[in-house]
Design an enzyme around this catalytic site. Structure first.
Site, short mmCIF file in Angstrom:
data_model
loop_
_atom_site.label_atom_id
_atom_site.label_comp_id
_atom_site.label_asym_id
_atom_site.label_seq_id
_atom_site.Cartn_x
_atom_site.Cartn_y
_atom_site.Cartn_z
N HIS A 1 -28.18 -0.56 24.82
CA HIS A 1 -28.85 -1.65 23.98
C HIS A 1 -29.69 -2.61 25.17
O HIS A 1 -28.99 -2.51 26.49
CB HIS A 1 -28.08 -2.70 23.48
CG HIS A 1 -27.91 -1.71 22.04
ND1 HIS A 1 -27.00 -2.84 21.21
CD2 HIS A 1 -27.71 -0.31 21.41
CE1 HIS A 1 -26.92 -1.43 20.47
NE2 HIS A 1 -27.47 -0.48 20.46
N GLU B 1 -28.79 -5.76 25.64
CA GLU B 1 -28.00 -6.58 27.07
C GLU B 1 -27.53 -5.77 27.87
O GLU B 1 -27.32 -6.41 28.91
CB GLU B 1 -27.46 -7.39 25.80
CG GLU B 1 -28.45 -7.77 24.59
CD GLU B 1 -28.01 -6.58 23.40
OE1 GLU B 1 -29.11 -5.79 23.73
OE2 GLU B 1 -27.70 -7.18 22.56
N CYS C 1 -24.30 -6.31 19.03
CA CYS C 1 -23.88 -5.66 18.15
C CYS C 1 -22.44 -6.03 19.09
O CYS C 1 -22.97 -6.81 19.96
CB CYS C 1 -24.29 -4.21 18.33
SG CYS C 1 -23.58 -3.52 20.08
N CYS D 1 -22.34 -4.75 22.67
CA CYS D 1 -22.67 -5.70 23.50
C CYS D 1 -22.57 -7.16 23.99
O CYS D 1 -22.21 -8.12 25.10
CB CYS D 1 -23.82 -5.87 23.17
SG CYS D 1 -25.38 -4.24 23.71
#
Length: 139
Positions: free
Chosen positions: A69, A71, A97, A100
């Site tokens: 992801h 992040e 999510c 993260c």
């Protein structure tokens, strides 16, 4: 929140949206910027790990399990540098999510500004529980 901070938040979110364009993912392109003391200290977008093919989805258009992801990419990038994310703000085009969110908490990030809700909002709930300031800032 003062209007000067809101102007900066909107500006960094626009930049995060532009950064998302670097993603090779077809289903969703997400960008992230880590900002500290009005300086961008790291950036990331969703995609495969270094050395892997730049294809995020399989033949059935399902995200491959090893896609990172945005992040996570921004946080791991700062971890490999001499900078610190302690006290930083993360600007990300979609809400984090839960995985993260855990990284954000552990990285010492104190504020998350995001552009839209991810389909599951447990990451935002965890951030709030940890005392991380969150702000949804739509276009």
């Amino acid at each position: 929140m003062d209007s000067k901070q809101l102007i900066l938040d909107r500006r960094y979110m626009r930049m995060a949206r532009i950064w998302a364009e670097n993603s090779y993912c077809n289903r969703r392109k997400v960008g992230a910027l880590l900002v500290k003391d009005k300086m961008i200290i790291s950036d990331g977008y969703n995609g495969t790990p270094s050395g892997f093919e730049n294809q995020c989805e399989d033949a059935d258009n399902v995200s491959k399990p090893y896609v990172l992801h945005a992040e996570a990419n921004a946080i791991t990038k700062i971890a490999r540098s001499s900078n610190s994310s302690e006290g930083a703000t993360l600007y990300v085009t979609a809400s984090p999510c839960i995985e993260c969110a855990k990284l954000i908490i552990q990285a010492g990030i104190v504020r998350v500004v995001y552009g839209e809700n991810y389909r599951i909002i447990d990451g935002i709930e965890l951030l709030r529980k940890a005392g991380v300031e969150t702000l949804m800032l739509e276009e």
